[in-house]
Design a protein around this motif. Sequence first.
Motif, PDB file in Angstrom:
ATOM      1  N   MET A  41       0.845  -1.201   0.000  1.00 43.14           N
ATOM      2  CA  MET A  41       0.000   0.000   0.000  1.00 43.14           C
ATOM      3  C   MET A  41       0.880   1.251   0.000  1.00 43.14           C
ATOM      4  SD  MET A  41      -3.228  -0.683  -0.016  1.00 43.14           S
ATOM      5  CE  MET A  41      -3.868   0.856   0.585  1.00 43.14           C
ATOM      6  N   GLY A  42       0.530   2.195  -0.869  1.00 40.04           N
ATOM      7  CA  GLY A  42       1.253   3.453  -0.934  1.00 40.04           C
ATOM      8  C   GLY A  42       2.523   3.421  -1.767  1.00 40.04           C
ATOM      9  N   GLU A  43       2.977   2.233  -2.193  1.00 37.34           N
ATOM     10  CA  GLU A  43       4.185   2.169  -3.034  1.00 37.34           C
ATOM     11  C   GLU A  43       3.930   2.888  -4.347  1.00 37.34           C
ATOM     12  OE1 GLU A  43       6.577  -1.355  -3.712  1.00 37.34           O
ATOM     13  OE2 GLU A  43       5.710  -2.247  -1.901  1.00 37.34           O
ATOM     14  N   GLN A  44       4.956   3.573  -4.840  1.00 38.02           N
ATOM     15  CA  GLN A  44       4.873   4.277  -6.115  1.00 38.02           C
ATOM     16  C   GLN A  44       5.902   3.707  -7.074  1.00 38.02           C
ATOM     17  OE1 GLN A  44       5.081   8.527  -5.749  1.00 38.02           O
ATOM     18  NE2 GLN A  44       3.436   8.600  -4.234  1.00 38.02           N
ATOM     19  N   CYS A  63       2.425   5.777 -10.782  1.00 37.03           N
ATOM     20  CA  CYS A  63       1.198   5.348 -10.120  1.00 37.03           C
ATOM     21  C   CYS A  63       1.505   4.940  -8.687  1.00 37.03           C
ATOM     22  CB  CYS A  63       0.523   4.230 -10.891  1.00 37.03           C
ATOM     23  SG  CYS A  63       1.518   2.761 -11.058  1.00 37.03           S
ATOM     24  N   GLU A  64       0.426   4.753  -7.922  1.00 34.66           N
ATOM     25  CA  GLU A  64       0.540   4.420  -6.513  1.00 34.66           C
ATOM     26  C   GLU A  64      -0.467   3.317  -6.183  1.00 34.66           C
ATOM     27  OE1 GLU A  64       0.487   6.953  -2.410  1.00 34.66           O
ATOM     28  OE2 GLU A  64      -1.011   7.501  -3.905  1.00 34.66           O
ATOM     29  N   ALA A  66      -3.288   1.923  -4.388  1.00 39.76           N
ATOM     30  CA  ALA A  66      -4.379   2.504  -3.612  1.00 39.76           C
ATOM     31  C   ALA A  66      -5.072   1.447  -2.749  1.00 39.76           C
ATOM     32  CB  ALA A  66      -5.393   3.165  -4.539  1.00 39.76           C
ATOM     33  N   TRP A  67      -5.093   0.194  -3.218  1.00 41.31           N
ATOM     34  CA  TRP A  67      -5.705  -0.891  -2.451  1.00 41.31           C
ATOM     35  C   TRP A  67      -5.176  -2.230  -2.956  1.00 41.31           C
ATOM     36  CZ3 TRP A  67      -8.708  -4.314  -5.269  1.00 41.31           C
ATOM     37  CH2 TRP A  67      -9.191  -3.874  -6.498  1.00 41.31           C
ATOM     38  N   GLN A  68      -5.349  -3.252  -2.135  1.00 39.02           N
ATOM     39  CA  GLN A  68      -4.878  -4.604  -2.462  1.00 39.02           C
ATOM     40  C   GLN A  68      -5.995  -5.613  -2.225  1.00 39.02           C
ATOM     41  OE1 GLN A  68      -1.915  -4.947   0.590  1.00 39.02           O
ATOM     42  NE2 GLN A  68      -0.263  -4.672  -0.873  1.00 39.02           N
ATOM     43  N   ARG A  84      -3.590   3.929  -8.568  1.00 43.75           N
ATOM     44  CA  ARG A  84      -4.051   5.289  -8.853  1.00 43.75           C
ATOM     45  C   ARG A  84      -2.994   5.958  -9.720  1.00 43.75           C
ATOM     46  NH1 ARG A  84      -3.763   7.106  -3.938  1.00 43.75           N
ATOM     47  NH2 ARG A  84      -5.838   6.383  -3.407  1.00 43.75           N
TER      48      ARG A  84
END
Length: 108
Positions: A41-44, A63-64, A66-68, A84
């Motif tokens: 989560m939150g990785e770009q 991108c990032e 947003a959910w898994q 995202r």
Amino acid sequence: MRKPLMVLRARLDDGAKVFFGYAKNLSTSGIFIATVNPRGMGEQFDLELTLPAPSGLRIACRCEVAWQRPYSARSDLDPGMGLRFLALPEELAAALAAWVEGEDPPKD
């Protein structure tokens, strides 16, 4: 609005390693990548994919996660991650919106 895709390979690159997943649906704000090993989560990272013909639109952007959705033998849903789009260039966003809506992309 989201548009389902046929299985489409997507390249994700964080500078250290390259990962290939399969895109399942796409919107102007993001994409779902089916994978049993979703990123955190939150990785770009950078994403590259080319939309099916006749569009052939190449999307390349940051991108990032947003959910898994983790793998579960009890679920019929594909495991993977929702990404995202970050800083999608305006002209690419317009062409993507046209594709999602089923229209011809804007011409220069």
